[in-house]
Design a protein around this motif. Sequence first.
Motif, mmCIF file in Angstrom:
data_model
loop_
_atom_site.group_PDB
_atom_site.id
_atom_site.type_symbol
_atom_site.label_atom_id
_atom_site.label_comp_id
_atom_site.label_asym_id
_atom_site.label_seq_id
_atom_site.Cartn_x
_atom_site.Cartn_y
_atom_site.Cartn_z
ATOM 1 N N TYR C 228 120.327 -1.859 35.462
ATOM 2 C CA TYR C 228 119.436 -0.977 34.708
ATOM 3 C C TYR C 228 117.988 -1.441 34.845
ATOM 4 C CZ TYR C 228 116.884 0.943 30.784
ATOM 5 O OH TYR C 228 115.924 1.549 30.026
ATOM 6 N N HIS C 229 117.780 -2.752 34.713
ATOM 7 C CA HIS C 229 116.417 -3.264 34.807
ATOM 8 C C HIS C 229 115.846 -3.069 36.200
ATOM 9 C CE1 HIS C 229 117.595 -5.777 31.156
ATOM 10 N NE2 HIS C 229 116.703 -4.901 30.775
ATOM 11 N N LEU C 230 116.728 -2.927 37.200
ATOM 12 C CA LEU C 230 116.245 -2.675 38.552
ATOM 13 C C LEU C 230 116.102 -1.181 38.819
ATOM 14 C CD1 LEU C 230 118.238 -5.389 40.491
ATOM 15 C CD2 LEU C 230 115.754 -5.224 40.275
ATOM 16 N N GLY C 231 116.224 -0.383 37.776
ATOM 17 C CA GLY C 231 115.932 1.034 37.936
ATOM 18 C C GLY C 231 117.137 1.909 38.196
#
Lengths: 259, 309, 334
Positions: C228-231
Amino acid sequence: MASWLEAEEVSFWRGGRWLLQGVSLKLSPGFWVLLGPNGAGKSSLLRLLSGEWRASRGEVRLEGRPIQSYPPAVLALKRAFLPQQRSLAFPYTAREVVALGRLPHQKGREHPLDRERIAWALAETGASHLADRPYLALSGGERTRVDLARILAQDTPILLLDEPTNHLDPRQQLEVLSLAQRLGQEGRLVLAALHDLSLAALFAQRLLLLKEGRLLAQGEPEEMLEPALLEEVYGVPFEVVAHRGRRLVLPRLSRPGWS
Amino acid sequence: MKGWLFALPLLGLALAQPFRVTDATGREVEVRSAERIVSVGGSISEILDKFGLTERIVGRDTGSYIPAALLKKPDVGLFFRLNAEAILAQRPTLLLAVSEAGPPPVLAQLRQAGVSVVLVPDEPTPEGVKKKIRTIGAAVGQPARAEELVRALERDLLALRSKTRVRRGEPLRVLYIYPRDPRNTFVCGEEASGAGLITLAGAQNAVRSVQGAGAVRGCVNLTAEAVVAARPDAIVVPFFPDQPFSFENILRLPGVAETPAGRNRRIVAMDVTYISGYGYTVGRAALELHQALYEKTGPVRLNHPSFSP
Amino acid sequence: MRQKPFDTERRRQGVLLALALLLPLCLLLGASGGAYPIAPLEIPRVLKEGLEGAAVLLNIRFPRVLLAAVVGGTLALTGAALQGLLRTPLVEPGLLGLGLGAAAGAVLWLAWFPLVPWGLPLAAALGVLGVLGLLLRLAAGEGAPAGVRLLLLGLLLSPILSALIGLVQFRVGDPQGRSLSFWTLGGLSGASWELLALTAPLALLSALALLGLGRALNALTLGEEEAYHLGVAVGALKRWGLFLIALGVGAAVAAAGNIAFVGLLVPWLLRALGGADHRFVLAGAWLLGASLTVLADLLARTLFAPAELPLGLLTTLLGGPLFLFLLVREGWRG
C-alpha cells in the motif's frame, strides 16, 4: 499555504480502546522525532499520517486535502513509510528489494534514472556491498539499511520512519540519523519514531512527545528535554546534563534495579 | 392316523428337498428350500423366469431387470457390491448368484445366516451357458426344464453356425466400447464378456491388432489415436435400458469419428444383458449381432427379446 | 558492481527466450508422437495427401497438443500468481482445493444445465471463487505462517469437496457420465477443437491480464501494508487477481479436470533459474508450464499405448514427491 502534513484533533479507536486522542500537529520540512514510551501510540500516529489507517475522529490532511482522498499511487509519490516489522515472502536480492521503492515512479520498464536512484540509495545507507546478497540471508541491521535504502529510492518529499535505528550498532545509528537530518535540511519532511532520547536531542530539529495517545508537547529539543516533562512522559525521573554544549539525557537512578 | 396318511404326499415333497448341487467354486451346496430366492445376475433371473419361478424371487441385483416384473422386487445392490442386510431382510432360503458376485465377506455372512448360497458358473462361452442352465436347474430342482432349455439353446447355436460358416473372406473388424466417461473411449478385449459375443458372431475384435506396451486385457481407456489405428468397420456398445442412450454420444467419443465405423455410422447398440449376460439367449444374441453386423447398415439397436424399454 | 543488475536482467531475458523457443519444440514433439504411427518427417506429406493420418493429426493430435499447452500454461501461471497474491510459495490451485471447487461448480452446472456447455468454465470459475472466499475467511488471523495455514485448510477442504461432487453425481447423476476420478485425476483425452474453443479464450484472457500484475505482486512480497505504501491498491489488486485466477483455473479444470503440481513446481523452477521477480516468473511460468504439460501428456498417451494414463495421475506421481523433497529441503518457510 497549507502545511505539508497535518493532523487535526485525530483520535483512533481499535481493540476496544483509544490508541490516540485529540492529536493535532502541523508538520513542515525538517527532521522531526516522535518520542514516547512503548504503547504511547507512536506507530499508530505514523500509520494514520501515512494514510494507511483512517482516523476514527478528526482528519489527517496532506497539502491541505484529506489524505484519504488521494489514490494510493499518488500517495506513494508523496510519502514513504518504513515499518518496524518487515517481511519478505520470496527470495529477492537486496537490490531487488530496493528497486521496489521505484515502483511508484515506473509506468513500464525500468528507466536508467531508476538504476541511478537505486545505486544512490544503497550508497547513502552504506548497503552497496549487500546489493546482490539474498535479503533473507541478511542480518537484522543489514536488513534495516536495505529497507531504508528502499524508502530513499522511493524519492518522496515526506518520509515516515518507525524506529529506523532498530538492530543497528551505534555507528550505524549515527549514520542513519545524520542522513535523516541531512534530508530534513535539504527540504524534505522526515518524521521518525525513536527510543533514544540523547540521539533524538542530538539530531532532531523538533520533538513530539506522546503519552497514552495524547500529544503532550512539541517544540525544539532545548525546550522539550526538561526533566519534569520527561518524567511525566516516561514515568521515570531523568537528569539532563549539558556536556560540551550538548544535552545528554540520563535516567536518574534513585534505587538500583527496577523500581 | 388318517391325518398322518393324508400328509404323506406332503412328506414326499419335503423329502425331495434338500437338493444337492455343486457350484462354481466346486463346493457342494445343500439347498433345503428353493421357496424364497434372491437372484443375482441378469442371466440367472431370466433363466429362473424361463423355469416359471419368477414368483419365488424375493430379491434381485440391480442388473436383473428381465422380466420387467422383477423391477417391482427389492433391489439388493450391484452384483459385486451386495448388501447383506438388504438380502437377509427378504428372508431368502436360496441365493443364486453369478460366480463374480460378492464381496466374499457378504456371501460368508449369508451362509452363516443359513441361506444356501449357490455361485453359478459363468464362463462366457456356449458351453458355459449350458453349465449355467444345468446348475440353476439342479439348485431349484428343475433338471428336466433345464435340459429342455439347453436343447433350445443348441438349436439357436446351430442356426448361428449355419450362418457364420458360409461367410467367406476376412471377418469384420469390430470394436467393443463400454460407454462410461464421455472423454474416454473405454474399450474391451476379447476376455470381457460382451466383447466375447463379437467373436461368437463371426467377427473379430479390432483391438487385437493395436500394438503397444499396454496390450488390451480386459477393458482400458484407449487413446483416441489407437482407436483410429484399430480401424474398426463397426462398433458394438451395450446400452442400459434404464439410462438414456444416444448414438451421437458414441460418435463423439475420442477417435470414433475418424474410424471407418464412425464415418459410416456403423454402430450396433445391444441391451447389456443380451450382449454380456450369457443367458439362455446367447445363441439368438450372437445370431442377431451377426445379422446386424453383416446384413444391415447404419446404426442398429438390438433389444432383448423379452424386454423392450 | 554496476554491471550486476544488467547481468540479472540479461539472464532473465535469456531464460525467457529459451523458454519461448522450447514451447514450439515441445508442440512439435507432441504433435509427432502418439499411438497412431506417423513419422515426424512424414507429417507434411500426410497432411498434404489427406490420408487417414491427416484426420488423426488434424482432429485428434493438434487440438490435444494445443489444449495441453493452454491448460498447462494457465495452471502454472495461476499457480505463480496465487503464490504472489497469498505471499507463500507453498500453494497452488490443486493443493488448495481450488481445482475441486472448479469441479464442484462444473458438476453442479452439468446437473442443472446439461445442454449448455459454454457455461461450464464460468460455473467452474464460480466454484473456485467460492472456495477462495471460504479459504481466505478461514485462514484469516494469527498463528501458523499463512502458507502452512492455507495448505492445511486446502487439504481439509479437498475431501469435503470430493464428497460434495460425489453426492451430486450420486443424486442427480452426470448426464455426460464423467466420473469423480476424471475431476480428481484429470486428463486431456477429451480434447477437440470445440473444447479448445471453449477453453482457450477464457484461459488466455486470464493469462494476459495476470501477466500485467507482476510489478504489483513484487510490491506485495513485502507485505500488504508495504505494498500500500508503495502505491498499490491492495484490496483491488487481490480482488482482481483472485478473479482472474478463478477464471483461468475454471477454464482449465472444466476442460481437463485436475492436473496437480504444475502450478506449484513450475514457478519454483523459474525462481531457481532466474530469481523471484514476478514479471519474470509469471511470463516464464506460462511458457514452461505449457511446454512441460505437452511433454507430460505425450508420456501419458504413449507410455502404455494403446491404453492411456490420466495426465493428472502422471503429474501427481512426478510432482508430488518432488514437492515433498523441496518442502523438506527448503524448510517450512512461508
